[in-house]
Design an enzyme around this catalytic site. Structure first.
Site, PDB file in Angstrom:
ATOM      1  CG  HIS A 191      -6.313   0.584   4.327  1.00 37.10           C
ATOM      2  ND1 HIS A 191      -5.235  -0.216   4.602  1.00 37.10           N
ATOM      3  CD2 HIS A 191      -7.218   0.327   5.307  1.00 37.10           C
ATOM      4  CE1 HIS A 191      -5.463  -0.919   5.699  1.00 37.10           C
ATOM      5  NE2 HIS A 191      -6.665  -0.602   6.152  1.00 37.10           N
TER       6      HIS A 191
ATOM      7  CD  GLU B 209      -2.982  -1.161   2.218  1.00 40.51           C
ATOM      8  OE1 GLU B 209      -2.942  -0.288   3.101  1.00 40.51           O
ATOM      9  OE2 GLU B 209      -3.825  -2.057   2.208  1.00 40.51           O
TER      10      GLU B 209
END
Ligand code: NAD
Ligand code: MLT
Length: 582
Positions: free
Chosen positions: A329, A311
């Site tokens: 997210h 990420e």
């Protein structure tokens, strides 16, 4: 008012610690002991004046910050965007660190964390924290389970609906000036099957909302009883059945050895053509290459991803596919959830730093308040029996703990075991031993551990026996709690006793011959050592006797040597318990 420091990382230690009394704290067996309310532990210890410093790494909702900033004893630093290198460089100044999912608290960072007492995760998953390394250093790790569950569940619903009706793609198309009604024909959720992998806090909310939309909900969760799933209106199935029957599959497990890449090539091949996959849990639950392949082939009709193996997922081919809905997210990113996790972690951190209250620790067992009332004196007993054995038998190769009696039968034994270990190691290790790192230190020292419980009535309502085998041979010490909370050493090897487990004591073993006790008294008197009380016992054969002698101050080595010169005296040991009695 003196600064208050938490006591758990190095609770009741010999020395001149003064113990503060909180509204919740209770004295048992002479020392201040943790008191539990709502599943929390409280330990108190007062020390000198020094601000407790907290580093907030990934930002924090203002309502949580206000809680921390409301305590004069706490100093809170909230850097704008702290890099991993800066975290490592600065961590040594802090007593607590609060992170969300961005900052990684690795073993390397923890090596520098010489005063860190607690890591707070404002969220659920602790996979960005090396919990094992933290435990080894006696650092508590706490999270806020459930505080963002509603947000994550609702986000999952948003993802399911987006996938079903192509909302993001249609929005994009319109913004680009098109009106593509045919291209975005969707699917209804009514009577479609939703397969939930992981029926925990978030999975259950998703199930409830999906049932409200008249979806047929099935779930795979090996840790949930089918009856419990049925109460939620969910059919419990095997993983293979879930893969075969689901139109939508949504993931809600933590990342563990069993769940990592649970959506892999092999399992994707078992799914229905046209299945849609949603992942709002953890990126590594999905083999992204395999998912990409199945999306390209059309076998998987769509995927909605909030979390990624890396990420942000820079350069991931998944970003280029039309049938993928993506969010960065955002599962926990609702105003309410951010306020919730922030307030929850802030009060947990403040409670721990200021009062030693432990809530939601992932590396420490919890006890419910009802049990805690009963277990409290046994925790003191466990610590003292461990300490006694650690002092007279070290080095130890094997530790055996036996719990017996009706009172202990229903209580959680793991905290007692950790407390015995802490007691055993604390007197002999230079490094800090606390309830968090004690089991790891035991393993590191290759000390074998055996803990058992027996329903056999030992003649007491609750008895703990601590047997150790070491270089000096074997030793067994058993203790109990008398009504009123008085602790007693009731057995030492073959001897039956009722000795107090307090303060400084001598254990003198001798041949059971007249004149020995007189000699002990005279010799200690010669060295100005005052006897507070004495407990005597002898073997059934009456050949050997033992005296547990409580003394007011530590006996010098010369006094011990002088006692050993008497022909009837077989052994002399000295041990010290708890600060309160010294
Ligand atoms: P939870 O602990 O309440 O539930 C997890 C469930 O997974 C449990 O019921 C457990 O029994 C089950 N489980 C464990 N191993 C399993 C296995 N091998 N197979 C099937 N089920 C298994 O956790 P939660 O609060 O519901 O959180 C679920 C996940 O969501 C976690 O990974 C958490 O980190 C993540 N999360 C993500 C966001 C986000 O922003 N996207 C927000 C909150 C939580
Ligand atoms: C969590 O585990 O709580 C989530 O990943 C949310 C987050 O921290 O952003």
């Amino acid at each position: 008012m003196p600064e208050i420091y938490p006591c758990l990382p190095d609770f009741p230690k010999r020395g001149n610690n003064s113990f503060l009394k909180s509204p919740h704290s209770v004295r048992a067996g002479g020392i201040q002991w943790p008191f539990v309310r709502c599943g929390v532990w409280i330990f108190l210890r007062a020390k000198g004046r020094k601000a407790l410093k907290i580093l907030v790494c990934d930002g924090m909702h203002e309502s949580g910050l206000a809680i921390l900033q409301g305590f004069r004893e706490l100093q809170v630093d909230v850097p704008e965007q702290i890099s991993p290198l800066e975290v490592k460089e600065r961590i040594s100044q802090y007593d607590a660190v609060v992170v969300r999912s961005r900052t990684r608290i690795t073993a390397e960072v923890l090596r520098e964390a010489c005063r860190l007492k607690v890591i707070g995760r404002a969220g659920t998953g602790v996979d960005n924290i090396d919990v094992q390394a933290a435990s080894a250093r006696g650092i508590l790790v706490m999270n806020t389970p459930g505080a963002n569950a509603m947000a994550a569940a609702e986000h999952t619903l948003a993802m399911i609906l987006s996938l079903a009706r192509h909302v993001p793609q249609a929005t994009q198309s319109m913004k680009e000036g098109r009106w593509e009604k045919k291209r975005f024909v969707g699917t209804e959720l009514f009577h479609q099957t939703l397969g939930i992998i992981g029926l925990g806090k978030i999975g259950s909310i998703v199930a409830d909302r999906a049932i409200a939309m008249k979806m047929d909900v099935i779930a795979y969760d090996p840790h949930i009883l089918p009856e419990a799933a049925a109460i939620l209106g969910v059919e419990s199935v095997s993983l293979d059945e879930l893969l075969a029957r689901s139109d939508f599959i949504t993931l809600h497990t933590p990342s563990t050895a069993e769940t990592r890449r649970i959506i892999n090539r092999e399992n994707l091949a078992k799914t229905k053509p046209g299945v849609r996959i949603i992942n709002c849990a953890r990126g590594d639950l999905v083999d992204e290459d395999a998912l990409h392949e199945f999306l390209r082939s059309g076998h998987v009709a769509g995927a909605a991803l909030d979390v990624f193996a890396q990420e942000p997922p820079k350069g991931s081919p998944l970003l280029k596919l039309d049938n993928v809905v993506l969010t960065p997210h955002l599962g926990a990113s609702s105003i309410q959830a951010q306020a919730n996790v922030s307030r929850t972690i802030a009060s947990q951190i403040a409670d721990y730093l200021l009062y030693g209250i432990i809530r939601n620790a992932v590396n420490f067992p919890s006890i419910n308040p009802k049990d805690y009332e009963k277990i409290r004196p046994y925790l003191v007993l466990a610590e003292r029996l461990g300490s006694l054995q650690g002092q007279i038998c070290s080095p130890v190769q094997r530790l055996e703990i036996e719990y017996s009696g009706s009172e202990l039968e229903t209580l959680p034994l793991q905290p007692l075991t950790q407390t015995v270990i802490k007691g055993l190691l604390d007197p002999v290790l230079a490094e800090k031993v606390n309830l968090v790192n004690a089991p790891l230190l035991l393993r590191e020292r290759q000390i074998e551990l055996l803990a058992s419980s027996t329903s056999e009535a030992p003649g007491y309502t609750g008895m703990i026996t601590v047997r150790v085998r070491g270089k000096k041979g074997e030793s067994s010490a058993a203790g109990t709690v008398f009504p009123g909370g008085e602790l007693r050493l009731v057995r030492l090897n073959n001897y039956r006793l009722e000795a107090e487990l307090e303060g400084i004591n001598l254990i003198v073993q001798n041949l059971d011959k007249p004149g020995t006790i007189g000699f002990i008294g005279t010799t200690l008197g010669n060295f100005n050592v005052n006897i507070a009380n004495m407990h005597l016992s002898r073997t059934p054969q009456r050949d050997r006797a033992i005296a547990i002698i409580r003394i007011d101050e530590e006996a010098p080595q010369e006094a011990l040597d002088a006692l050993r010169t008497h022909p009837n005296i077989v052994s002399v040991e000295q041990f010290k318990l708890n600060a309160g009695a010294q």
